[in-house]
Design a protein around this motif. Sequence first.
Motif, PDB file in Angstrom:
ATOM      1  N   LYS A  87     -24.830  19.733 -11.772  1.00  0.00           N
ATOM      2  CA  LYS A  87     -25.133  18.303 -11.921  1.00  0.00           C
ATOM      3  C   LYS A  87     -25.612  17.688 -10.616  1.00  0.00           C
ATOM      4  N   LEU A  88     -25.076  18.178  -9.502  1.00  0.00           N
ATOM      5  CA  LEU A  88     -25.515  17.659  -8.211  1.00  0.00           C
ATOM      6  C   LEU A  88     -26.862  18.274  -7.825  1.00  0.00           C
ATOM      7  N   LEU A  89     -27.070  19.509  -8.267  1.00  0.00           N
ATOM      8  CA  LEU A  89     -28.348  20.168  -7.985  1.00  0.00           C
ATOM      9  C   LEU A  89     -29.484  19.443  -8.700  1.00  0.00           C
ATOM     10  N   GLU A  90     -29.212  18.996  -9.920  1.00  0.00           N
ATOM     11  CA  GLU A  90     -30.218  18.195 -10.651  1.00  0.00           C
ATOM     12  C   GLU A  90     -30.597  16.971  -9.833  1.00  0.00           C
ATOM     13  N   LEU A  91     -29.578  16.289  -9.327  1.00  0.00           N
ATOM     14  CA  LEU A  91     -29.833  15.085  -8.527  1.00  0.00           C
ATOM     15  C   LEU A  91     -30.623  15.424  -7.264  1.00  0.00           C
ATOM     16  N   PHE A  92     -30.272  16.535  -6.647  1.00  0.00           N
ATOM     17  CA  PHE A  92     -30.984  16.957  -5.434  1.00  0.00           C
ATOM     18  C   PHE A  92     -32.480  17.079  -5.732  1.00  0.00           C
ATOM     19  N   HIS A  93     -32.811  17.732  -6.827  1.00  0.00           N
ATOM     20  CA  HIS A  93     -34.227  17.928  -7.167  1.00  0.00           C
ATOM     21  C   HIS A  93     -34.903  16.609  -7.528  1.00  0.00           C
ATOM     22  N   LEU A  94     -34.214  15.793  -8.286  1.00  0.00           N
ATOM     23  CA  LEU A  94     -34.832  14.530  -8.709  1.00  0.00           C
ATOM     24  C   LEU A  94     -35.054  13.610  -7.504  1.00  0.00           C
ATOM     25  N   ARG A  95     -34.033  13.530  -6.644  1.00  0.00           N
ATOM     26  CA  ARG A  95     -34.157  12.660  -5.470  1.00  0.00           C
ATOM     27  C   ARG A  95     -35.227  13.200  -4.529  1.00  0.00           C
ATOM     28  N   SER A  96     -35.311  14.532  -4.433  1.00  0.00           N
ATOM     29  CA  SER A  96     -36.347  15.128  -3.590  1.00  0.00           C
ATOM     30  C   SER A  96     -37.736  14.866  -4.147  1.00  0.00           C
ATOM     31  N   SER A  97     -37.810  14.582  -5.438  1.00  0.00           N
ATOM     32  CA  SER A  97     -39.096  14.228  -6.042  1.00  0.00           C
ATOM     33  C   SER A  97     -39.456  12.782  -5.739  1.00  0.00           C
ATOM     34  N   GLY A  98     -38.566  12.087  -5.054  1.00  0.00           N
ATOM     35  CA  GLY A  98     -38.844  10.700  -4.688  1.00  0.00           C
ATOM     36  C   GLY A  98     -38.400   9.696  -5.729  1.00  0.00           C
ATOM     37  N   SER A 130     -36.162   6.979  -7.752  1.00  0.00           N
ATOM     38  CA  SER A 130     -35.165   5.951  -7.463  1.00  0.00           C
ATOM     39  C   SER A 130     -33.907   6.248  -8.288  1.00  0.00           C
ATOM     40  N   TYR A 131     -32.835   5.535  -7.977  1.00  0.00           N
ATOM     41  CA  TYR A 131     -31.612   5.714  -8.761  1.00  0.00           C
ATOM     42  C   TYR A 131     -31.873   5.388 -10.237  1.00  0.00           C
ATOM     43  N   GLU A 132     -32.677   4.345 -10.449  1.00  0.00           N
ATOM     44  CA  GLU A 132     -32.962   3.929 -11.833  1.00  0.00           C
ATOM     45  C   GLU A 132     -33.716   5.019 -12.587  1.00  0.00           C
ATOM     46  N   GLU A 133     -34.691   5.627 -11.914  1.00  0.00           N
ATOM     47  CA  GLU A 133     -35.453   6.706 -12.563  1.00  0.00           C
ATOM     48  C   GLU A 133     -34.547   7.891 -12.875  1.00  0.00           C
ATOM     49  N   MET A 134     -33.679   8.227 -11.931  1.00  0.00           N
ATOM     50  CA  MET A 134     -32.774   9.366 -12.162  1.00  0.00           C
ATOM     51  C   MET A 134     -31.845   9.078 -13.334  1.00  0.00           C
ATOM     52  N   GLU A 170     -30.293  10.278 -18.503  1.00  0.00           N
ATOM     53  CA  GLU A 170     -29.658   9.478 -19.561  1.00  0.00           C
ATOM     54  C   GLU A 170     -28.179   9.255 -19.235  1.00  0.00           C
ATOM     55  N   THR A 171     -27.978   8.772 -18.025  1.00  0.00           N
ATOM     56  CA  THR A 171     -26.635   8.585 -17.472  1.00  0.00           C
ATOM     57  C   THR A 171     -26.566   7.188 -16.847  1.00  0.00           C
ATOM     58  N   PRO A 172     -25.406   6.517 -16.944  1.00  0.00           N
ATOM     59  CA  PRO A 172     -25.304   5.186 -16.338  1.00  0.00           C
ATOM     60  C   PRO A 172     -25.602   5.198 -14.839  1.00  0.00           C
ATOM     61  N   LEU A 173     -26.143   4.095 -14.379  1.00  0.00           N
ATOM     62  CA  LEU A 173     -26.531   3.973 -12.975  1.00  0.00           C
ATOM     63  C   LEU A 173     -25.333   4.186 -12.038  1.00  0.00           C
ATOM     64  N   GLY A 174     -24.181   3.665 -12.444  1.00  0.00           N
ATOM     65  CA  GLY A 174     -22.977   3.806 -11.616  1.00  0.00           C
ATOM     66  C   GLY A 174     -22.614   5.275 -11.423  1.00  0.00           C
ATOM     67  N   THR A 175     -22.765   6.053 -12.477  1.00  0.00           N
ATOM     68  CA  THR A 175     -22.459   7.490 -12.384  1.00  0.00           C
ATOM     69  C   THR A 175     -23.431   8.180 -11.442  1.00  0.00           C
ATOM     70  N   ILE A 176     -24.695   7.755 -11.516  1.00  0.00           N
ATOM     71  CA  ILE A 176     -25.706   8.348 -10.621  1.00  0.00           C
ATOM     72  C   ILE A 176     -25.329   8.070  -9.173  1.00  0.00           C
ATOM     73  N   LYS A 177     -24.936   6.819  -8.892  1.00  0.00           N
ATOM     74  CA  LYS A 177     -24.581   6.476  -7.507  1.00  0.00           C
ATOM     75  C   LYS A 177     -23.396   7.314  -7.033  1.00  0.00           C
ATOM     76  N   SER A 178     -22.437   7.445  -7.911  1.00  0.00           N
ATOM     77  CA  SER A 178     -21.250   8.210  -7.548  1.00  0.00           C
ATOM     78  C   SER A 178     -21.599   9.681  -7.307  1.00  0.00           C
TER      79      SER A 178
END
Lengths: 134, 178
Positions: free
Chosen positions: B129-140, B142-146, B151-159
């Motif tokens: 789950k963190l690896l997914e975030l790593f790739h998405l964030r590396s793609s540039g 935003s938190y909203e896009e991720m 399909e996860t709440p913004l608060g969960t993404i931030k956490s």
Amino acid sequence: MDCVVVDLAAYHFGTLEEADRDRVEEHLLTCTGCLRAYLALKRRTAPGAQGAVPSAAAQERLRSAVAARFRPTRWTLARGWMARPIPLYQGLAAAVLALVVASLLPALAEKAPPLAGGRYVDTARPLAESLTIY
Amino acid sequence: MDSDEALYERIRRGDMRAFDELYARYASRLYGFLFSILRSRADAEDVFHEAFMRALDARDVELRPGGFRAWLYRIGRNCALNVLRSRERGARAVASIPEVEPAVRADEKLEGKELDQALAGAVERLPPKLLELFHLRSSGMSYEEMAEVLETPLGTIKSRMNQMVTTLREEMKPWIAS
């Protein structure tokens, strides 16, 4: 700032507060080790850093599928032509319109009734008749 | 430079130069993201193909400006999860973290390629789950896009982002300790 507490990952991924970002940036100016680690992190997250892309065969397969699926028809070609940045058809239409107007002008000028003092005079009727109005 | 959305429309009108441009933008990033989920080159290629075709084939889609990327990634991720489920590998893939090279010892001096390899290992060790975030964030993204892609709440993404950077910080500590 001590190297041990430099949070390069948080800095890179934009999760630091502004003040902390400033501190990391100041630190990177003076610490070669941290700068090297930061640059490695940047390389790792740069486009293509994973070093993997679909194979050439997979790329060609996808390209062929897209080309087959979206091969332009006459209609789409015509629509594309109409949507050109400088639509040539508009100039052509203007030229045709100008020609039509120019060819009609003499005929319209002949049919137009002459004006006399801003009043309409029926030139088709004899003068005497037109004056016998009581 | 044309936006993704403009290229998307041009491809649908049969413009293959637009396809080449859009493909070049996503070949590495999207493929890397899918590979991180599927752990199989062949599967990632198949899903990449399917995601692209599904996106291009979709009808009556009104993309907001800048919305194509998150939409394409979401399609890709859903296709990848379908592959995992259909092959009954889902639970195994999520639970298992592939064996990677051992962590670099703190007293090792790392430079150049060694540092890159160590970081690659650290990234590979991230939980899925963190690896997914790593790739998405590396793609540039935003938190909203991720949040949209996953399909996860913004608060969960931030956490999770905090978890991800904390994990990487711990992995990186040995290299930067002076």
